[in-house]
Motif scaffolding. Structure first.
Motif, PDB file in Angstrom:
ATOM      1  N   PHE A   1       0.857  -1.184   0.000  1.00 28.63           N
ATOM      2  CA  PHE A   1       0.000   0.000   0.000  1.00 28.63           C
ATOM      3  C   PHE A   1       0.895   1.236   0.000  1.00 28.63           C
ATOM      4  CE2 PHE A   1      -2.368   2.889   3.156  1.00 28.63           C
ATOM      5  CZ  PHE A   1      -2.995   3.590   2.148  1.00 28.63           C
TER       6      PHE A   1
ATOM      7  N   GLU B   1       0.610   5.443  -0.249  1.00 26.72           N
ATOM      8  CA  GLU B   1      -0.295   6.598  -0.228  1.00 26.72           C
ATOM      9  C   GLU B   1       0.494   7.877  -0.489  1.00 26.72           C
ATOM     10  OE1 GLU B   1      -2.519   6.778   3.419  1.00 26.72           O
ATOM     11  OE2 GLU B   1      -3.843   8.354   2.659  1.00 26.72           O
TER      12      GLU B   1
ATOM     13  N   LEU C   1       1.467  10.309   1.141  1.00 25.28           N
ATOM     14  CA  LEU C   1       1.603  10.575   2.576  1.00 25.28           C
ATOM     15  C   LEU C   1       3.095  10.676   2.863  1.00 25.28           C
ATOM     16  CD1 LEU C   1       0.046   8.256   5.383  1.00 25.28           C
ATOM     17  CD2 LEU C   1       1.746  10.034   5.714  1.00 25.28           C
TER      18      LEU C   1
ATOM     19  N   GLY D   1      -5.855   4.912   1.114  1.00 24.92           N
ATOM     20  CA  GLY D   1      -5.827   5.749   2.258  1.00 24.92           C
ATOM     21  C   GLY D   1      -6.768   6.955   2.216  1.00 24.92           C
ATOM     22  N   CYS D   2      -6.695   7.681   3.318  1.00 28.86           N
ATOM     23  CA  CYS D   2      -7.538   8.871   3.471  1.00 28.86           C
ATOM     24  C   CYS D   2      -7.353   9.822   2.295  1.00 28.86           C
ATOM     25  CB  CYS D   2      -7.199   9.580   4.787  1.00 28.86           C
ATOM     26  SG  CYS D   2      -7.543   8.584   6.242  1.00 28.86           S
TER      27      CYS D   2
ATOM     28  N   TRP E   1      -2.528  14.706   5.650  1.00 29.27           N
ATOM     29  CA  TRP E   1      -1.163  14.346   6.003  1.00 29.27           C
ATOM     30  C   TRP E   1      -0.236  15.548   5.951  1.00 29.27           C
ATOM     31  CZ3 TRP E   1      -2.239  10.405   8.544  1.00 29.27           C
ATOM     32  CH2 TRP E   1      -3.165   9.468   8.099  1.00 29.27           C
TER      33      TRP E   1
ATOM     34  N   ASN F   1     -12.544   4.604   0.609  1.00 27.83           N
ATOM     35  CA  ASN F   1     -11.635   4.113   1.651  1.00 27.83           C
ATOM     36  C   ASN F   1     -12.117   4.610   3.010  1.00 27.83           C
ATOM     37  OD1 ASN F   1      -8.825   3.290   2.819  1.00 27.83           O
ATOM     38  ND2 ASN F   1      -9.053   5.445   3.403  1.00 27.83           N
ATOM     39  N   GLU F   2     -12.173   3.740   3.968  1.00 33.04           N
ATOM     40  CA  GLU F   2     -12.560   4.106   5.343  1.00 33.04           C
ATOM     41  C   GLU F   2     -13.697   5.138   5.336  1.00 33.04           C
ATOM     42  OE1 GLU F   2      -9.214   4.917   7.963  1.00 33.04           O
ATOM     43  OE2 GLU F   2      -8.519   2.851   7.755  1.00 33.04           O
TER      44      GLU F   2
ATOM     45  N   HIS G   1      -9.266  -3.225   7.645  1.00 30.15           N
ATOM     46  CA  HIS G   1      -7.983  -2.631   8.049  1.00 30.15           C
ATOM     47  C   HIS G   1      -7.658  -3.066   9.474  1.00 30.15           C
ATOM     48  CE1 HIS G   1      -8.382   0.929   4.986  1.00 30.15           C
ATOM     49  NE2 HIS G   1      -8.291  -0.251   4.417  1.00 30.15           N
TER      50      HIS G   1
ATOM     51  N   TYR H   1      -4.529  -2.197  12.180  1.00 23.00           N
ATOM     52  CA  TYR H   1      -3.236  -1.661  12.609  1.00 23.00           C
ATOM     53  C   TYR H   1      -2.928  -2.138  14.025  1.00 23.00           C
ATOM     54  CZ  TYR H   1      -3.013   1.372   8.532  1.00 23.00           C
ATOM     55  OH  TYR H   1      -2.921   1.838   7.246  1.00 23.00           O
TER      56      TYR H   1
ATOM     57  N   GLU I   1      -5.109  -2.637   4.307  1.00 21.81           N
ATOM     58  CA  GLU I   1      -4.174  -1.852   5.131  1.00 21.81           C
ATOM     59  C   GLU I   1      -3.957  -2.627   6.419  1.00 21.81           C
ATOM     60  OE1 GLU I   1      -5.003   2.302   5.911  1.00 21.81           O
ATOM     61  OE2 GLU I   1      -5.855   2.552   3.904  1.00 21.81           O
TER      62      GLU I   1
ATOM     63  N   TRP J   1       1.997   0.499  13.785  1.00 22.42           N
ATOM     64  CA  TRP J   1       1.889   1.969  13.755  1.00 22.42           C
ATOM     65  C   TRP J   1       2.455   2.480  15.074  1.00 22.42           C
ATOM     66  CZ3 TRP J   1      -2.845   4.565  11.065  1.00 22.42           C
ATOM     67  CH2 TRP J   1      -2.679   5.944  11.020  1.00 22.42           C
TER      68      TRP J   1
ATOM     69  N   LEU K   1       4.215  10.300   9.436  1.00 18.66           N
ATOM     70  CA  LEU K   1       4.174   8.893   9.891  1.00 18.66           C
ATOM     71  C   LEU K   1       5.438   8.105   9.551  1.00 18.66           C
ATOM     72  CD1 LEU K   1       0.468   7.896   9.076  1.00 18.66           C
ATOM     73  CD2 LEU K   1       1.336   9.334  10.917  1.00 18.66           C
TER      74      LEU K   1
ATOM     75  N   ALA L   1       0.986  -1.568   5.129  1.00 14.21           N
ATOM     76  CA  ALA L   1       1.074  -0.102   5.116  1.00 14.21           C
ATOM     77  C   ALA L   1       2.396   0.317   5.766  1.00 14.21           C
ATOM     78  CB  ALA L   1      -0.109   0.497   5.888  1.00 14.21           C
ATOM     79  N   GLN L   2       3.194   1.055   5.004  1.00 10.68           N
ATOM     80  CA  GLN L   2       3.170   1.424   3.602  1.00 10.68           C
ATOM     81  C   GLN L   2       4.568   1.195   3.024  1.00 10.68           C
ATOM     82  OE1 GLN L   2       1.488   5.258   2.765  1.00 10.68           O
ATOM     83  NE2 GLN L   2      -0.290   4.928   4.086  1.00 10.68           N
TER      84      GLN L   2
ATOM     85  N   LEU M   1       4.958   4.343   8.140  1.00 11.36           N
ATOM     86  CA  LEU M   1       4.502   3.204   8.947  1.00 11.36           C
ATOM     87  C   LEU M   1       5.435   1.993   8.756  1.00 11.36           C
ATOM     88  CD1 LEU M   1       0.626   3.696   8.653  1.00 11.36           C
ATOM     89  CD2 LEU M   1       2.173   4.520  10.431  1.00 11.36           C
TER      90      LEU M   1
HETATM   91  O1  AHR Z   1      -2.081   4.355   6.433  1.00 10.26           O
HETATM   92  C1  AHR Z   1      -2.415   5.545   7.059  1.00 10.26           C
HETATM   93  C2  AHR Z   1      -3.916   5.763   7.137  1.00 10.26           C
HETATM   94  O2  AHR Z   1      -4.477   4.802   7.967  1.00 10.26           O
HETATM   95  C3  AHR Z   1      -4.697   5.638   5.851  1.00 10.26           C
HETATM   96  O3  AHR Z   1      -4.667   6.782   5.091  1.00 10.26           O
HETATM   97  C4  AHR Z   1      -6.071   5.362   6.351  1.00 10.26           C
HETATM   98  O4  AHR Z   1      -6.838   4.627   5.424  1.00 10.26           O
HETATM   99  C5  AHR Z   1      -5.850   4.637   7.656  1.00 10.26           C
HETATM  100  O5  AHR Z   1      -6.606   5.156   8.670  1.00 10.26           O
END
Ligand code: AHR
Length: 516
Positions: free
Chosen positions: A48, A50, A52, A95-96, A121, A197-198, A262, A264, A320, A324, A336, A368-369, A374
């Motif tokens: 993944f 992003e 970011l 991702g977001c 981000w 996404n989310e 997802h 984490y 994802e 984290w 991140l 991720a990622q 991360l």
């Molecule tokens: O990977 C970081 C973020 O974590 C992503 O943008 C989001 O989808 C998740 O909350």
């Protein structure tokens, strides 16, 4: 005399109890080599990336004029590294970020592309130089598939439809001709497309009912153009949200090909996730506990999916997941960036063994990622590039890609901390088309080696070879100054005699064996 007898009796009892407990702690793996299950999709070993921090910019994109060796602006060292782990798929652009990305701003001459603000981000200005053509070029250079996440949160249905037409239509249409004008004649035939996404969070804070209605509208216009079939991925739950899964499966199960989840992990809570490189054994244990919990969550999600899709048509994509930690001291807030130690590799090994065990439903996973964000595979510092322990773990697990899951029984001692216990060993076994067996084993215990006896039934194997990833310290990690502080080495601590394989797993290690 009486006294002596009672002492003897007590000693005898003690010896008896001790040997019983040793027996109870025997670590045994029975592999049934002739009993194979579903294919462990290579896409479980997906990634993944992003928009970011430095994941896409610097991690991939350095620009054509960069002094860093590159092909059409994409750095070659990273491409080569990802080829070596047989990277099968990359999910992009979020991702977001995906739910505020407008793809048309990322095509055409780069100097004319409209910058945008990356509100999730770091509020940084994104110059849109890494857009659709650059991402698809990256995938072609690596030789992997693309999984594109569309914008439901702030984009229109028309915008999503146009993007898929731009990507996948080979005929004469406005979008196909726009693609040609931008230098790409043939369609890319993108296989995987995420509808949001989310959307329960950063993707629009929707309810499951509202999202399902939107999915119906958006997904209707994600078309299969001649010669390309798109796997439509619905936004699934994050962490534990069984209601979201239930509502989506009930309302839109018939319209999707896959649904995401997802997961984490950290050693504290969302407010204070713990440090990447400085941690106690309690924190080592804590993150492994949360990792192992994904098994129970997948089981519950599968039960819900089975209720609406007993023939297992729909895939569960864990698109994802990973560790984290609190951002590295001194790094840019919101980027991140985190270091990656032996602990991260052990976590990845446990995750992947669990995903393999659910290969009947879990048909993709995307850690991720990929770069600098991360649980990264690769860390960069300008022209310098470094591979993390997690990267090495992925390379060691290559043998599982597209193999068939092999049935096994594992009984092992418990690894205990503060009265809580986990199985000391995590395992996965697969068989490839050539009949070779890959066995991945993780010893979660950071202090004690494990003697494991493996009995192999249903096949004869005369050769065994292996690799191990371990170190003296739980937090060993690579740095730009010492990029090989931790990397896999040849593993010799095993004996294969007929159908019996005995293995000594070092403490806090991952061992991958190949039987031929
Ligand atoms: O990977 C970081 C973020 O974590 C992503 O943008 C989001 O989808 C998740 O909350």
């Amino acid at each position: 005399m009486l006294m002596k007898r009672s002492w003897c009796y007590r000693i005898w009892l003690l010896v008896g109890m001790l040997s019983l407990s040793v027996l109870a702690q025997e670590n045994k793996l029975t592999i049934r080599a002739d009993q194979t299950g579903p294919v462990i999709s290579k896409y479980i070993y997906g990634h993944f990336s992003e928009h970011l921090g430095r994941c896409c910019y610097e991690g991939y994109w350095v620009g054509e004029d960069s002094a860093i060796p590159n092909v059409r602006g994409i750095r070659s060292d990273v491409v080569e590294a990802l080829k070596d782990i047989q990277c099968p798929v990359i999910r992009w652009p979020g991702g977001c970020f995906a739910d505020e990305y407008h793809w048309r701003e990322g095509i055409g001459p780069r100097d004319q592309r409209k910058p945008m603000l990356n509100t999730h981000w770091g509020m940084v200005v994104e110059n849109n130089h890494f857009g659709t053509h650059e991402f698809m070029d990256l995938c072609e250079q690596i030789g992997c598939d693309a999984y594109i996440s569309g914008n439901v949160g702030s984009g229109t249905v028309e915008e999503m439809q146009d993007w898929v037409e731009y990507l996948n239509f080979g005929g004469d249409s406005e979008m196909a001709n726009l693609r040609r004008a931008n230098g790409r004649d043939e369609p890319w035939k993108v296989k995987f497309f995420g509808v949001g996404n989310e959307n329960w969070g950063c993707g629009g804070n929707m309810t499951a009912e509202y999202y399902s209605d939107l999915f119906k509208r958006y997904a209707t216009y994600v078309k299969d153009y001649p010669g390309s079939r798109v796997t439509k991925v619905a936004c699934g739950p994050g962490d534990v949200n069984y209601n979201w899964m239930d509502v989506c499966m009930k309302n839109i199960g018939g319209r999707m090909n896959a649904i995401s989840m997802h997961w984490y992990v950290f050693s504290g809570d969302w407010g204070n996730k713990g440090e990447a490189t400085r941690f106690s054994e309690q924190q080592w244990f804590g993150v492994l506990e949360k990792t192992v919990e994904v098994d129970g969550a997948i089981k519950r999600y599968k039960e819900i999916m089975d209720r609406y899709d007993s023939r297992k048509r729909i895939g569960l994509f864990i698109d994802e997941y990973g560790t984290w930690w609190n951002a590295e001291p001194g790094s840019t807030p919101g980027f991140l960036y985190q270091q990656n130690t032996l602990r991260d590799a052990v976590v990845a090994g446990v995750f992947l063994n669990i995903f393999n065990a659910h290969a009947d439903r879990v048909r993709m996973a995307n850690i991720a990622q990929t770069n600098n964000v991360l649980q990264a595979m690769i860390l960069t510092d300008g022209p310098r590039m470094m591979l993390t322990p997690t990267y090495h773990l992925f390379r060691m697990y290559n043998g599982h890609h597209d193999g068939r899951a092999v049935a096994f029984d594992l009984s092992c001692a418990k690894y205990e901390v503060d009265g809580k216990a986990l199985d000391t060993v995590s395992a996965s076994v697969s068989k490839n088309a050539a009949g070779e067996i890959t066995i991945s084993l993780v010893n979660l215990d950071p202090k004690n080696a494990v003697e494991l006896s493996c009995e192999i039934e249903g096949g004869r194997y005369g050769q065994c070879s292996g690799e191990v990833l371990t170190s003296n310290a739980m937090n060993t990690h690579n740095t730009f100054e010492r990029p090989d502080a931790i990397s896999p080495t040849a593993f010799k601590d095993f004996k294969l005699k007929e159908n019996m394989l005995s293995v000594t797993l070092p403490s806090k290690s991952v061992v991958v064996l190949t039987l031929k």
